[in-house]
Scaffold this motif. Sequence first.
Motif, PDB file in Angstrom:
ATOM      1  N   ALA A 127      31.371 -47.287 -24.490  1.00 29.32           N
ATOM      2  CA  ALA A 127      31.807 -46.226 -23.271  1.00 29.32           C
ATOM      3  C   ALA A 127      31.861 -47.235 -22.227  1.00 29.32           C
ATOM      4  O   ALA A 127      31.053 -47.987 -21.834  1.00 29.32           O
ATOM      5  N   SER A 128      33.029 -47.149 -21.124  1.00 38.28           N
ATOM      6  CA  SER A 128      33.073 -47.928 -20.102  1.00 38.28           C
ATOM      7  C   SER A 128      32.125 -47.849 -18.866  1.00 38.28           C
ATOM      8  O   SER A 128      31.896 -48.682 -18.494  1.00 38.28           O
ATOM      9  N   GLY A 129      32.078 -46.430 -18.782  1.00 40.99           N
ATOM     10  CA  GLY A 129      31.083 -46.125 -17.493  1.00 40.99           C
ATOM     11  C   GLY A 129      29.434 -46.404 -18.042  1.00 40.99           C
ATOM     12  O   GLY A 129      29.184 -46.574 -18.881  1.00 40.99           O
ATOM     13  N   LEU A 130      28.834 -45.937 -16.871  1.00 35.39           N
ATOM     14  CA  LEU A 130      27.189 -46.036 -17.143  1.00 35.39           C
ATOM     15  C   LEU A 130      26.645 -45.000 -18.147  1.00 35.39           C
ATOM     16  O   LEU A 130      27.011 -44.103 -18.059  1.00 35.39           O
ATOM     17  N   ALA A 131      25.840 -45.590 -19.021  1.00 33.07           N
ATOM     18  CA  ALA A 131      25.353 -44.523 -19.953  1.00 33.07           C
ATOM     19  C   ALA A 131      23.881 -45.112 -20.339  1.00 33.07           C
ATOM     20  O   ALA A 131      23.492 -44.730 -21.409  1.00 33.07           O
ATOM     21  N   ALA A 132      23.320 -45.376 -19.259  1.00 25.73           N
ATOM     22  CA  ALA A 132      21.655 -45.755 -19.391  1.00 25.73           C
ATOM     23  C   ALA A 132      21.639 -46.795 -20.630  1.00 25.73           C
ATOM     24  O   ALA A 132      20.488 -46.627 -21.073  1.00 25.73           O
ATOM     25  N   GLY A 133      22.485 -47.612 -20.778  1.00 25.88           N
ATOM     26  CA  GLY A 133      22.290 -48.715 -21.850  1.00 25.88           C
ATOM     27  C   GLY A 133      22.434 -48.141 -23.232  1.00 25.88           C
ATOM     28  O   GLY A 133      22.134 -48.947 -24.259  1.00 25.88           O
ATOM     29  N   LYS A 134      22.911 -46.774 -23.343  1.00 22.58           N
ATOM     30  CA  LYS A 134      22.945 -46.180 -24.728  1.00 22.58           C
ATOM     31  C   LYS A 134      24.558 -46.049 -25.134  1.00 22.58           C
ATOM     32  O   LYS A 134      24.887 -45.723 -26.288  1.00 22.58           O
ATOM     33  N   GLY A 135      25.585 -46.630 -24.386  1.00 25.72           N
ATOM     34  CA  GLY A 135      26.845 -46.484 -24.523  1.00 25.72           C
ATOM     35  C   GLY A 135      27.649 -47.553 -25.279  1.00 25.72           C
ATOM     36  O   GLY A 135      28.741 -47.508 -25.529  1.00 25.72           O
ATOM     37  N   VAL A 136      26.642 -48.183 -26.299  1.00 20.94           N
ATOM     38  CA  VAL A 136      27.304 -49.141 -27.238  1.00 20.94           C
ATOM     39  C   VAL A 136      27.192 -48.868 -28.543  1.00 20.94           C
ATOM     40  O   VAL A 136      25.732 -48.740 -28.957  1.00 20.94           O
ATOM     41  N   VAL A 137      28.091 -48.936 -29.369  1.00 15.66           N
ATOM     42  CA  VAL A 137      28.024 -48.739 -30.964  1.00 15.66           C
ATOM     43  C   VAL A 137      28.396 -50.034 -31.678  1.00 15.66           C
ATOM     44  O   VAL A 137      29.595 -50.275 -31.493  1.00 15.66           O
ATOM     45  N   ILE A 138      27.646 -50.438 -32.503  1.00 18.86           N
ATOM     46  CA  ILE A 138      28.358 -51.832 -33.359  1.00 18.86           C
ATOM     47  C   ILE A 138      28.352 -50.993 -34.581  1.00 18.86           C
ATOM     48  O   ILE A 138      27.488 -50.622 -35.288  1.00 18.86           O
ATOM     49  N   ALA A 139      29.591 -50.519 -34.937  1.00 17.84           N
ATOM     50  CA  ALA A 139      30.089 -50.080 -36.251  1.00 17.84           C
ATOM     51  C   ALA A 139      30.451 -50.970 -37.138  1.00 17.84           C
ATOM     52  O   ALA A 139      30.894 -51.974 -37.304  1.00 17.84           O
TER      53      ALA A 139
END
Length: 432
Positions: free
Chosen positions: A150-162
């Motif tokens: 996710a491009s915006g701020l997501a409290a460090g949770k916006g990244v998924v390694i699929a």
Amino acid sequence: MATQGNLDVLILGSGGREHSLLKACLRSPRVAKVRVAPGNGGMALEAECLEVDAANPAAVLALVRQTGSNFVIVGPEVPLAAGVVDALEAAGVPAYGPLAAGARLEASKAFSKDFMVRHKVPTASSETFRQLEPALAYVRRQSVPIVIKASGLAAGKGVVIATTHAEAEAALRDMMQAKIFGASGDEVVIEEFMQGEEASIMLMVCGEEYLMLPPSQDHKRVGEGDTGLNTGGMGAYAPTTVVTPEVERRLREEIIVPTLRGLKADGIDYRGTLYVGIMVTATGPRVVEYNVRFGDPECQVLMPSLETDPVQIMEDIALGRFRSASVKLRPGATIIIVLAAGGYPGEIRKGDVITLPVNLPAGVDIVHGGTKRQADGRVVTAGGRVLGVVAHGATLQEAAQRAYSVVPQVKFEGSHYRRDIGYRQLRRDGVL
Ligand code: AMP
Ligand code: GLY
């Protein structure tokens, strides 16, 4: 020479990072008075804690006017991205941390990827999307694993390694259709998966002048051996020799210098912390992400690594007069073991009373994160990463032994921690 002790400091934030910044202020000969907003249970034992909506620049400015603070240290990214430093500087109050224009390096991954491409900073190749269908079509043409952000701020949770295409497509639908991160998922970055070992590079930046703090490593997974869910960080240590002298040379030449020149070329007068997350790959160091604040828990091991007063450095940077040549680092190694609340990183327990050791051995300190001081004076759990035990030693092995000798003396219901913080370095050192 700077005059002694005339800073009246306000620290914004409430985590372990901010508690370690408070401790640095309490040790600093530059500081006459320090307050925090909002603070936590540990900070409340050492300084006055005030209420403020730190994401609202006008509210922060009003608080500074009320307290008479003449220097502000901003801990987290949200107030930086909201323009708190812009508002303070416009009102003539020096503050440590970048202006909103610089904070975009963290607040928008689409912006930071574009920045890296324009300034030829090595990073994972990527594409940015605003529409779900083209994003799905793109991902189907790529190989896995693939990284969805996710491009915006997501409290460090916006990244998924699929690791499968189905997972990648589900992540895109979650972010762009179900909006699980709200507007932060309006734009999504899809990028190549980089293989290698990560390191956290914390720079204290004043335009093109910078200080590189000792390279550190964080442990993001909740479980030992880097297993289980991602967290904000279960422990950290510095220095790490994954950054060899050759990696450091390339890091400075290929990443740091082009980044600072790029900021200048883009008209951004960057003053504050620049956290460069790197992957040390087979072809050299590459940027995973930029953050515009100290890492948490990395900050807790880096403040004690400075022999020079960190507050003096932050003040000099805020005033645009910093020179890195005079800075002295302490020899040895520092580690932090984070104790987390029951259930973390999922649904957490709160309100459990914390028992702390009465005396701490030399070289050991306790830094609070998710704690609260109740009216009856007792300190209870109030967040996921409750507190951390920080220890310094001549070697990482010594630091780790010191920290782990104290950890069992910190008690609260549901507490859990990793027993293997620093393991990669201890293996490199040949002691594990
Ligand atoms: P970020 O919020 O961008 O730092 O991503 C969180 C974590 O995901 C990083 O600390 C890495 O462990 C991992 N990560 C992010 N991007 C990549 C990538 N392109 N390749 C491999 N791992 C990544
Ligand atoms: N410890 C990682 C971070 O602060 O983003």
